[in-house]
Design an enzyme around this catalytic site. Structure first.
Site, PDB file in Angstrom:
ATOM      1  CB  CYS A 211      42.990  43.981  36.514  1.00 21.30           C
ATOM      2  SG  CYS A 211      42.876  43.662  38.300  1.00 21.30           S
TER       3      CYS A 211
ATOM      4  CB  CYS B 149      37.985  38.328  39.302  1.00 23.83           C
ATOM      5  SG  CYS B 149      39.717  37.838  39.332  1.00 23.83           S
TER       6      CYS B 149
END
Length: 259
Positions: free
Chosen positions: A183, A74
């Site tokens: 992302c 992440c």
């Protein structure tokens, strides 16, 4: 030395499976445990303190499952919490950062675009990376709403197309020739993105680089699994597992679990 212990991977949801796929492809004999904290997605709108707390909780869950290494799959959790995680826990950590370097080194128009969460773009780690490339123009765009739609399985919805158009068109007008996906959820939008951007704009994400780095760190720490046997892949989510199963393309070893 060798280790059959699993590699632990966590993300604020299903996005980090894009990283898991690259790791599994490169290291097919490694056992893995993947944790999707979908209940708390997206991390990008949370405070640094909240992100550190959630990342610590996820790490502890994976360490309790006997993981030998943690991959913070992440961008937001990496840029806000990995320093604290490395200080607090005694296992190797691998983080995910937007792949600015290859884009900045290869751009011909001297303009690149970065689509990322607010948490990543506002982080100290990201801003330090940007300062390194002050000779080029970096067009930053927060992908508001994208993670939620991906988590709901709405990758090809009209709403997604509208959002992507509004985020990408200003980048196209700014003459970018590289688009960095900052992302781990966003690689699932590549088919949609390709319908919007011209062919000459290259898309870069971090997946392959992270897989290579994982192998390197495992070798350095004598943790590589040298037994060429069928590996076990386990997935946990604290939300509905339907979209996770859909994105993986299978449902075995995918569990809903509170953590």
């Amino acid at each position: 030395m060798s280790s059959t212990k699993p590699i632990g991977i966590f993300d604020s949801g299903i996005g980090g499976t894009s990283i898991w796929k690259e790791i599994h492809q490169l290291l097919p004999y490694e056992n893995t445990i993947y944790l999707a904290d979908s209940k708390n997605a997206p991390y990008g709108q949370k405070s640094k303190e909240e992100i550190i707390a959630l990342s610590s909780k996820n790490t502890e869950f994976l360490l309790n499952q006997n993981c030998k290494m943690i991959i913070v799959a992440c961008n937001t959790a990496t840029t806000n919490a990995i320093k604290e995680l490395r200080t607090k826990y005694d296992v190797p950590f691998i983080g995910i950062e937007p792949a600015i370097k290859p884009a900045a080194n290869q751009t011909k128009t001297e303009t690149i675009g970065i689509l990322a969460t607010k948490g990543t773009l506002n982080s100290e780690l990201f801003n330090r990376a940007v300062e390194t490339y002050s000779n080029i123009k970096i067009v930053e765009q927060v992908g508001f709403g994208l993670v939620q739609l991906i988590e709901e399985g709405k990758m090809e919805s009209e709403e997604m197309t509208t959002l992507l158009n509004s985020y990408l068109n200003p980048m196209i007008e700014a003459n970018i020739d590289y688009l960095v996906l900052g992302c781990t959820h966003y690689p699932y939008l590549i088919p949609q993105i390709k319908k919007i951007i011209p062919n000459h704009i290259k898309i870069i994400d971090s997946g392959e680089a992270v897989a290579k780095q994982t192998k390197k760190v495992l070798e350095k720490n004598n943790l590589l699994n040298l037994y060429e046997q069928k590996s076990k892949q386990i997935f946990y989510t604290n939300s509905d597992s339907k979209v996770l199963k859909q994105i993986l393309g299978f449902s075995e070893n995918v569990y809903e679990k509170e953590f």
